[in-house]
Each structure stands twice: as C-alpha cells, then as structure tokens.
Design a protein around this motif. Sequence first.
Motif, short mmCIF file in Angstrom:
data_model
loop_
_atom_site.label_atom_id
_atom_site.label_comp_id
_atom_site.label_asym_id
_atom_site.label_seq_id
_atom_site.Cartn_x
_atom_site.Cartn_y
_atom_site.Cartn_z
N ALA A 132 -28.99 19.89 -4.65
CA ALA A 132 -29.93 19.95 -5.79
C ALA A 132 -29.49 20.99 -6.82
N PRO A 133 -28.73 20.56 -7.84
CA PRO A 133 -28.43 21.48 -8.94
C PRO A 133 -29.70 21.80 -9.72
N ILE A 134 -29.63 22.77 -10.60
CA ILE A 134 -30.79 23.08 -11.45
C ILE A 134 -30.97 21.92 -12.42
N ARG A 135 -32.19 21.42 -12.51
CA ARG A 135 -32.46 20.26 -13.36
C ARG A 135 -32.16 20.58 -14.83
N GLY A 136 -31.45 19.68 -15.46
CA GLY A 136 -31.17 19.84 -16.89
C GLY A 136 -29.93 20.67 -17.19
N MET A 137 -29.33 21.26 -16.16
CA MET A 137 -28.10 22.05 -16.39
C MET A 137 -26.91 21.16 -16.02
N PHE A 138 -26.32 20.55 -17.03
CA PHE A 138 -25.31 19.51 -16.78
C PHE A 138 -24.08 20.06 -16.07
N TRP A 139 -23.82 21.35 -16.22
CA TRP A 139 -22.62 21.94 -15.62
C TRP A 139 -22.84 22.34 -14.17
N ASP A 140 -24.08 22.32 -13.73
CA ASP A 140 -24.40 22.84 -12.40
C ASP A 140 -24.20 21.75 -11.35
#
Length: 419
Positions: free
Chosen positions: A135-143
Amino acid sequence: MRRTQYLILLAGCALASLSACKSTVRPFNRAQDGHTLVRTSQERVSLKQPCRKYPAYVPDSTVNGQLVPERIIRVNYHILNSSDTSHAFLAEIGTPYVQELTREINKKFAENIPMSLPAAQGTPVLPTRIRLEIAPIRGMFWDDGVYYHFDDELYAYVHKGRNRNNSDMRVIKKYAIQPDSVLNIFILPHHPDSVKSTTYSAGGGGIALGKAIKLSGIITTGLPPSEFAGMTVHEIGHIMGLGHTWRYSDGCDDTPHHPNCFYPGEPPCDSLISNNVMDYNHWQQAWTPCQLGQAHRNLSRRSGTARSLLKRNWCDPLPDYNLTITDTQVWEGEVDLFGDVIIAAGGHLTIRCEVSFPQGSRLLVQPGGQLVIDGGLLTNDCGLPWQGVILGCKGRDCGKVTLTEDADIQYAGSSDRPD
Ligand SMILES: [Zn+2]
C-alpha cells in the motif's frame, strides 16, 4: 400457492380495488412499523456474547462462515542500512525482493494445508480468506510502498545479548509510514558485532510490535523470499491476535501441544512435527478453523486492532453480492456486506451484532419476510448513507420488523429512491 388460495387472493384484490394489491416499497419507520422485542439485561448480555466469540467468524460453509469475506491487509516495507551502505540491499535488489516476498506470503495464505501432527488428523482445511497488498501512499505516484533508510544508530537487529534491541520501538516510531492503517514491515540486518560472535544465530527471526513487524536474517543470509514467507506469515498471525501453540494456551482446542520441532529428526521429531503457522517450523502453512476464526474475529470486530490495517473495500457495493434469504438465519458475528439483503417471503433473519451495509444499499423485507434486530446495529462502517430497511408491501401486507430497545439503525436515508 394452491389454486383456491390464488383465487381468493384475486377476489380480495378485486373487491378492495386494484391499487390495494399493488406491490410497493417504502422506508421502514421504527415508530410506525417496528414491533418491540423485550429482553432482560441478562439476556442482552448473553445474546451479545457471540459477537466476541470466534466460532461466528470461522470461514466455513455455515451461515456465519459465508459472511466472512476475503480480507486484504495493507503492508509497506522499510529496508534499513548503515550510512556506508555496506548491507547490500539497495533498491534494485530490495524492491523486487519484497515484492516477491509478498507473492510468496500470498501463496501460503492461498494454500492452507492439512495439519501434520497425528493428534490433529482430520482437522478441516478451510480457506484462509486473507491476503496482503502493498500500500503506497494514495495519490503519490512515485511511491511504491518500499522505503530505504540509512541510519547508523537504528539500522541493526540484535535478538540476544547485552545490546538486544529486537523489541525496541524506536526505528518503528521514527520511520513508520501510515502507521495507523498499514502494517509496516521492517527488514533489518543483524548487527555485524553480533554476527562475529560464535554464540549468536544470524538466521531468520522476527517480532510483531503493535502494528509493525521487524524481520532479520533476510539481508544477512541472502536466502530467497520463499524462505522467509512462513516466518513473516507467523508474525502477521501475531498481529491478528494469534498465540503460539506448542505448549501455550492459545484459546483453541484444535491446536494440540507438541515438542516444536523445526525439521524432521530424532524422536520425538520423527513423528511429532507441526506445520502450523503459529509454531516454529519450516512450513508454517497450516491454519486450523479456530485460528482462522480468531484471526477473522479480530479483523471483523470494530474494536479489533488489526482491523485498521485492512483495505476498506466494504464501503461501496460490489456487483453480484446481493443476498436473498429464504430460510431462517441468525447472524452472530460483526459483518461487512458488499450488497443488498433481501428477506423473501418465508425468510427469517435475526441480526445480533453490528452489520455494515455498503453505500446506497438496502435491506428489503418483502411481504411474508421477517427481520429481527436483536441488540444488533445496522450501519455503514464508513459513515456513508445507505437506504436502510425498506419494507416491501403487497397491498397492506408488508414485511415484518421486530427490534429490541437497544437495536439501532445508522446512516439510513440515502436519497436513492427505493424501487
Ligand atoms: Zn511467534
């Protein structure tokens, strides 16, 4: 319906006018439509007990088991290194490694195996209905949900000796990302000073701490992800509230005690080998019904710590998840639904615990159907509007709803028209 009854009904309709027999639906109004079920306080306490007990959450083929959905635990990974980057596990190796580790863990979750201990022969092998998702941080495309930290003070794991730090929370407190809603998994090398010691084992090890896990041995041994999947699943078992089984009381009757042998070997390890996830062994892949019931109870109950780590996919409806009830059912666990519930004629549903309905959905009680909310709560767990209880009527004959005083319905009243 017998022919004579049908004729009588038709005649009744004709006499009363056609509109009196029209099928209609309308929102349930507690003051006007609700029948009251009186419970003593003692009865109320005892009837709520199932909400806390694991049998209502075992993912089997019973009515309650069918209400246990697949749960997705959100995870991220932190890979620790010293500032000189000497623990060679940088992004080009580390990220594909933990992605593969996640796949291997999900394989173990997907393939529950029969218990190997002789005393557990014949234990049912149920689907775990659990899996992980990075689960990357939502909305952080680079994560991508994999993080690297270079920290000379906190990078190492020591499980023995004067400098033991495996239960130290500092590295978690400093680097955890989305700590309230994601299981943070830390991968740390054994400390080089410990590795030099002949009495220190630098193999795989782990510890579950609150909503985080620390793993060691991955970087130091260089073994593939499949070798660490069982160890990680074991720690996730602790996160879900499960205890060790080999000589402890874990609250389960289907996890017999045993000598905790890691591999087959000399007696008693020639026959008494466990493959259970909550023992220390090479497989860590067998789950008993009780263990799954305990895990799902802690993932389903609103007060369960591990529930906050789930992907909240029950807020909105999913297609093809409507339930039609035509028999007698008693729901005794906390439930997350993904569609409408329709109590058809002849259906009788008793709800004793909290049930979440997805946004815009409804609980339709058709004529001849009965709903009893016996201390339960009907709600949307995400605070979103749903239609609530809707009565289906044929003329004046409507579905019947009975409630105890402490039963409640929340967030009902979506603007969607009940049709
Ligand atoms: Zn353990």
